[in-house]
Design an enzyme around this catalytic site. Structure first.
Site, PDB file in Angstrom:
ATOM      1  N   HIS B  79       1.353  -1.229  -0.001  1.00 51.35           N
ATOM      2  CA  HIS B  79      -0.049  -0.278  -0.232  1.00 51.35           C
ATOM      3  C   HIS B  79       0.637   1.122   0.023  1.00 51.35           C
ATOM      4  O   HIS B  79       0.630   2.345  -0.831  1.00 51.35           O
ATOM      5  CB  HIS B  79      -0.756  -0.003   1.518  1.00 51.35           C
ATOM      6  CG  HIS B  79      -2.126   0.870   1.804  1.00 51.35           C
ATOM      7  ND1 HIS B  79      -2.562   1.605   0.368  1.00 51.35           N
ATOM      8  CD2 HIS B  79      -2.004   1.728   2.885  1.00 51.35           C
ATOM      9  CE1 HIS B  79      -3.065   2.835   0.882  1.00 51.35           C
ATOM     10  NE2 HIS B  79      -2.125   3.296   2.079  1.00 51.35           N
ATOM     11  N   LYS B 335       3.088  29.745   1.908  1.00 57.06           N
ATOM     12  CA  LYS B 335       2.236  29.271   0.741  1.00 57.06           C
ATOM     13  C   LYS B 335       0.538  29.492   1.735  1.00 57.06           C
ATOM     14  O   LYS B 335      -0.110  29.601   0.480  1.00 57.06           O
ATOM     15  CB  LYS B 335       2.761  28.559   0.411  1.00 57.06           C
ATOM     16  CG  LYS B 335       4.461  28.050  -0.513  1.00 57.06           C
ATOM     17  CD  LYS B 335       4.555  26.580  -0.963  1.00 57.06           C
ATOM     18  CE  LYS B 335       5.700  26.350  -1.890  1.00 57.06           C
ATOM     19  NZ  LYS B 335       5.654  27.132  -2.892  1.00 57.06           N
TER      20      LYS B 335
END
Lengths: 403, 620, 212
Positions: B79, B335
């Protein structure tokens, strides 16, 4: 494209039920919580973590509030004002660079201080405990008392304990969330960890570094007890096991039916002093420390065993190649079993220590614990060779008697 | 104007090779290669998601036995490896490929055949690693593969062999692509496009390419050491010879930390494109966004040991990495604020792309906050290797990278396919994803804070962990439904979606100036760029009233009509990649030297042929 | 590539910098390779002095179990000479490139051949060194020093071999049709790679051989 105001609330609301979960951060329902860790270092780290969480929550609320406000306030409306053609704002840039830096300084300073505090030399007179990790069990040694045990750790309240951490094979990590932060066990290295436990209690320990098939099953129990009880524990562990019990040569043999099997030889019961193992009384173990791992169905049926016969069987069984029972065998591959009868769990905290589980474990350890290096011993599973059901039951009875 | 005269048989052969499946196998067109990356990553996304569903189902109850411990360890390893290397990275690569030449006004990338090669090698790597499932020997020591567990002494089977070889193949793909895009962005910008006029997605991608080029060699070395230990008996991680397991950890995380910025920066770039268009105002603080991206990448090489706070490096090292990690939070936070500034004062249109963009801001903030918490070692010693970390990185990788990638997919779908996706279905996909994501990963914060270790195939009862694990499992299945809906929308809209036209959204940058999908040559004439937002001519205006914007379809001229010479399609990159595949199969298949030499010979011969063949047909 | 070796088009495509694409790509590649070799060299330095058994690079060692004596394994004089050879090959590389630039087909062949010969000499000396070490008891598997030394220098040698292959290809083309000034970019790019490989050797020679 959604213009409906209710849709805006959806984003807000999907956070709210999650905040409900915030209530469940500590308490007996969460017995391995990292909060309220019961040591001085644990409390200091607690304070730092709570401070970080509070700051984080503050930043979260601030940023998300601005976002949600902007999303509502500036959504496109027919006939609304055009977008303001701003390219940037130097003051804002400086501000939102500088202020986070200051906030981070507030985090960095207590962080560095606490790093040096918690990693300082252990105090003189600390209790030295050696922890040696194995796939998938824990070896504990108290060099100053000459004790070797496994998977259960007894510590005296109020005395600093200095752990030296080694591993016999791959990487592991030594973690008791309710006592202290973790430290890894690294091959070819010795790590150290020290703290002073300050509350009597029974705690769970976990391996916290992926170490293979049964990493999840590599658990241990920690019992912080009063100094008096600890002294009792040490004294008991230092004496050889009381088994085999002394035979009561004076007793009259019981009347036996003609074809019945011979009864076990009568033995002198243990004195109260001999029964004082100093271990945590099994009837007062908290729920979370008692493993609930289910017994595999095919190993569930067990028969009673005889400890005396088991003692004799053990001496020639494969067990002696891997296990040490003081005065009986000297194997070092598996856990020391000298006082295994007084432990609360077996298989590194995986199963309760009782006859049924002991029998199942000896019968087929790899099924009980995936990847176990202890091989299947039951004749039932192996076909030829191996130990019979009765032999296993007897050995289990013997081990249970090794208090 | 070029005239290329061919005999009829050549023309027939050419026609056959230019259509259907052959045109996908021999393509050197960045737009086609981008789509190949996209569909392949989408497939791996479903595979990785299935692995997650197994994991979450196993963890529904304490002492669950849906899968064995050995299988679980393979599931969580695959995964992680799948989602990092076979999903997020190639999804980003799909955008690098499709978008960068369009954004900078170029006809293609600098090395089109190398570009195709990167894709085929990526496909090879993913297939190679997943073939292991067929042998019940999928990698099982975690995506981070700590030594000495991964050495032959403790992992004698094929599992780790598949892992190391698969990673080396994937590394080659990423490195080749990095050199390609660095050259493309430096050298193929249209006249007038100075660096500080480049679209922000191209900027973030540019920074990412440097991270790739410099960090992948380090993991190549780490994995090579492990390979040599396993195959040739060297001692890099051999405990008995005195090796130090921390060598692996340092090398891995020196790669691994820049890797997480590789995973997030492209998504940041995509969101930075989407938010301005649907706010009808330029990106707030473009320069700061560019510089903060560069600073994050640079500092990203200096924080790696914050993954190692529990190994006992000593207080000085712990403190140094702690402070560096906190520092890197600053440009990242900047940001977030600049995106808020972009929304502020705008007129916001909540298309599906915009919703995903806004969701990134909301969810990455949460991931960032838990990240700052990990930056303090004393506190981290209670957090690391617990579910608190699992919560953190899923917030930044799913709530960050995937949200950004979804925003990009909805935004650029019209440009790629020429159609619009259904906004109705997109809305449902968005909300199911947003709710599912929070339902899956928010409870993991509590699991971690209440002492649940990670990478555990089961947990005991009476520890207070059932409720949160169940919430997480319900959330995971919600995400599964959402994803299937997305896939359905994607393919159905290709058939029945509204035609998109050049610029359905009122975009700012060059890609919106050409037809959807773009002609093979991209631009009929290389544009001359005079601003950062060439399509807006200084004022974005209110944008189209409805989507798509009104447009009149115009006939698209062919390359030869325009006298544009395009690279000759070729199978050589595919064949070269296949040669590598044969060689690596030989390595893992009982060290079959015949296959190894055969594969190497195919690779080298094809490479020689390719390098000695001109890219384009002769023309004057 | 924007320009191919076999049949370079007469016109050049537009570029933002005026530089050839290949030139920029090779620098990106070299930057990447710096980190590759830095990781290998760092590993060598980290494990330096940590081997549990000999042979060791700079000191003798007696095996306590067998009594066998191992001399210090590195031979500085011989390796100094091979380093010198590699260094000189960089000079001939520069001369080869310069010859191609000015269209001097005869000397381009001479200097390309010289570079190939010196590169091959270096490789032969490496092969000799490796085999003699193995005879003296240092193998890949012997200890940490054996593993780190052979892998580091082995990868460097592989890079040299790849360079020799590249140079041989260029020489072949030179012999077949002659390398023209328009091909200089390809020789330039090969030269950059070659100089890089040489610089890496200087670093390895200093850190592994010279510094105790």
């Amino acid at each position: 494209m959604t213009r409906h105001p209710r849709a805006r609330w959806r984003r807000f609301v999907s956070f709210a039920p999650l905040l409900v979960l915030a209530l469940a951060a500590c308490g007996p329902d969460v017995p391995n919580s990292i909060f309220g860790a019961h040591s001085e270092h644990g409390h200091q780290v607690d304070d730092l973590t709570r401070f970080l969480l509070e700051l984080g929550l503050g930043v979260f609320v601030f940023v998300e509030a601005l976002l949600i406000y902007a999303v509502f306030r500036y959504r496109h409306r027919e006939g609304g004002p055009p977008a303001q053609q701003i390219h940037g704002n130097t003051t804002l840039e400086i501000g939102w660079t500088f202020i986070p830096a200051v906030i981070l300084a507030f985090i960095a300073i207590p962080t560095v201080r606490l790093i040096f505090q918690t990693q300082a030399e252990a105090p003189a007179g600390s209790l030295q405990v050696e922890v040696i990790g194995h796939q998938w069990w824990w070896e504990f040694r108290y060099p100053e008392f000459n004790i070797v045990t496994a998977n259960e750790l007894y510590l005296p309240k109020g005395r600093a304990v200095n752990f030296s951490l080694r591993t016999n094979d791959v990487l592991h990590s030594f973690w008791m969330p309710q006592l202290n932060g973790k430290r890894d066990l690294i091959s070819n290295r010795t790590n150290h960890l020290w703290f002073t436990p300050d509350s009597i209690g029974a705690y769970n320990g976990f391996c916290a570094e992926f170490c293979g098939a049964s990493h999840a099953n590599m658990r241990f129990k920690v019992f912080v007890v009063s100094p008096e009880r600890f002294a009792q524990y040490v004294a008991h562990e230092q004496t050889p096991p009381v088994y085999p019990l002394a035979l009561d040569t004076a007793a009259k043999p019981a009347k036996v039916a003609k074809n019945a099997p011979p009864p076990p030889p009568p033995t002198i019961p243990l004195t109260q002093a001999q029964l004082n193992t100093g271990t945590w009384p099994t009837d007062s173990l908290p729920r979370w420390v008692v493993p609930a791992t289910p017994l595999p169905a095919m190993l569930a049926d067990t028969m009673p065993g005889d400890a005396a016969r088991g003692a004799a069987t053990f001496k020639t069984a494969p067990c002696i190649a891997c296990h040490t029972i003081q005065g009986v065998s000297a194997g070092v591959i598996g856990p020391n079993l000298t006082h295994v009868g007084s432990r609360t769990t077996i298989a590194a905290g995986l199963y309760p220590n009782d006859h049924a589980h002991l029998v199942a474990w000896i019968m087929d350890a790899p099924v009980m614990k995936p990847g176990s290096q202890m091989m299947t011993l039951g004749q039932r599973m192996m076909g030829t060779g191996g130990l019979t059901d009765q032999q296993i039951a007897d050995i289990a009875a013997y081990l249970s008697a090794l208090k | 104007m070029a005239t290329i005269v061919q005999p009829p048989s050549v023309a027939r052969h050419k026609a056959r090779m230019e259509h259907g499946i052959w045109s996908w196998l021999n393509t050197t067109d960045h737009k086609k290669i981008g789509q190949l990356y996209l569909y392949t990553s989408l497939t791996w996304f479903l595979v990785g998601g299935l692995e997650a569903l197994f994991i979450r189902s196993q963890l529904w109850s304490p002492n669950g036995h849906l899968v064995s411990a050995e299988t679980y360890n393979q599931l969580f390893t695959m995964h992680g490896t799948t989602m990092v290397f076979l999903v997020i990275m190639p999804f980003s690569a799909a955008f690098f490929n499709f978008l960068i030449p369009l954004q900078i006004g170029a006809r293609d990338v600098a090395f089109p055949r190398l570009n195709a090669f990167s894709y085929w090698v990526f496909l090879l790597g993913g297939v190679f690693m997943n073939v292991s499932w067929l042998f019940k020997a999928a990698p099982d020591a975690g995506w981070f593969g700590y030594a000495p567990l991964t050495t032959k002494a403790y992992s004698p089977g094929l599992n780790i062999d598949f892992w190391v070889l698969g990673l080396q193949i994937l590394g080659l793909s990423s490195l080749a692509a990095a050199f390609n895009f660095i050259t493309t962005i430096i050298n193929l910008r249209a006249p007038g496009m100075r660096f500080m006029r480049m679209p922000i997605f191209t900027w973030m991608s540019f920074v990412t390419q440097f991270l790739l080029a410099l960090s992948f060699p380090i993991i190549t070395v780490a994995v090579t050491f492990l390979m040599f230990d396993r195959f040739f008996g060297t001692n890099f991680y051999t405990i008995a010879a005195g090796a130090d397991p921390l060598l692996w950890q340092h090398l891995f995380w020196l790669f691994g930390h820049p890797e997480v910025y590789i995973l997030i920066l492209p998504a940041f770039g995509l969101v930075s494109e989407v938010l301005p268009v649907f706010s009808r105002k330029p990106l707030f603080g473009y320069s700061v966004m560019v510089y903060s991206g560069m600073l994050i990448a640079f500092l990203g090489f200096g924080v790696w040991a914050h993954h190692m706070f529990a190994v006992g490096m000593g207080p000085v090292a712990d403190s140094a990495f702690s402070v560096m990690t906190m520092l890197i939070g600053i440009p990242t936070g900047v940001k977030i604020f600049n995106w808020l500034g972009t929304l502020w004062g705008g007129t916001l249109r909540f298309t599906t792309a915009m919703k995903f963009g806004i969701a990134l801001i909301a969810l990455f903030t949460i991931g960032g906050i838990s990240g700052v918490m990990h930056a303090s070692p004393p506190s981290d010693l209670q957090q690391t290797d617990s579910y608190f970390i699992v919560a953190h990185f899923h917030y930044v990788l799913f709530g960050g990278s995937m949200m950004g990638l979804f925003a990009g997919m909805y935004f650029y779908y019209p440009k790629i396919t020429g159609k619009l996706m259904s906004e109705k279905l997109g809305n449902v996909h968005f909300w199911l994803t947003f709710i599912g994501m929070n339902l899956t990963f928010f409870p993991m914060h509590f699991l971690g804070l209440t002492g649940m270790p990670r990478r555990t195939w089961t947990y005991d009862a009476n520890q207070g962990w059932e409720f949160d694990n169940r919430m997480a499992t319900v959330g995971a299945f919600t995400l599964a439904v959402a994803t299937l809906l997305f896939v359905f929308n994607w393919f159905r809209s290709m058939k029945t979606g509204k035609p998109a036209g050049n610029d359905p959204w009122g975009g700012a940058t060059l890609e919106w100036s050409i037809p959807s999908p773009p002609p093979e040559y991209n631009f009929a004439e290389l544009p001359n760029v005079t601003s950062r937002t060439p399509m807006w001519h200084g004022d974005p205006g209110p944008g189209p009233a409805t989507y798509p914007a009104a447009f009149t379809p115009a006939p698209v001229r062919t390359a030869s009509e325009l006298g544009i010479v395009l690279p000759t399609p070729t199978m050589k990159p595919l064949i070269a990649a296949m040669g590598l595949g044969v060689a690596f199969t030989g390595v893992i298949w009982h060290k079959n030297y015949i296959l190894i030499f055969l594969g190497a010979a195919i690779f080298v011969a094809t490479l020689y042929n390719w390098l000695l063949t001109p890219l384009e047909p002769e023309h004057h | 590539m924007a320009t191919a070796v076999a049949h370079a088009p007469e016109h050049k495509h537009y570029t933002s910098t005026g530089l050839d694409n290949t030139k920029i790509a090779i620098w990106a590649f070299i930057g990447s390779e710096c980190f590759f070799f830095a990781s290998l060299i760092s590993t060598y330095l980290i494990y330096k002095g940590h081997s549990l058994v000999g042979p060791f690079p700079h000191e003798a060692w007696t095996d306590p179990a067998t009594g066998q004596v191992f001399k210090p394994i590195l031979n500085i004089p011989v390796t100094s000479f091979s380093a010198f050879v590699l260094l000189m090959s960089s000079l001939s590389m520069v001369l080869a490139h310069s010859a191609v630039l000015r269209g001097d087909v005869k000397y381009s062949k001479v200097w390309l051949l010289a570079t190939i010969v010196m590169g091959t000499m270096f490789l032969c000396m490496q092969a000799f060194e490796f085999t003699s070490f193995v005879h003296e008891g240092l193998t890949l598997q012997r200890n940490l020093f054996g593993s780190t030394f052979f892998v580091l220098t082995g990868f460097h040698g592989a890079h040299v071999a790849a360079g020799v292959l590249w140079l041989t290809t260029l020489l072949f083309i030179d012999l077949k049709r002659g390398l023209q000034p328009r091909d200089a970019i390809n020789v330039d790019v090969c030269a950059l790679y070659w100089h890089f490989v040489d610089v890496v050797w200087i670093a390895i020679f200093a850190l592994v051989y010279l510094i105790k």
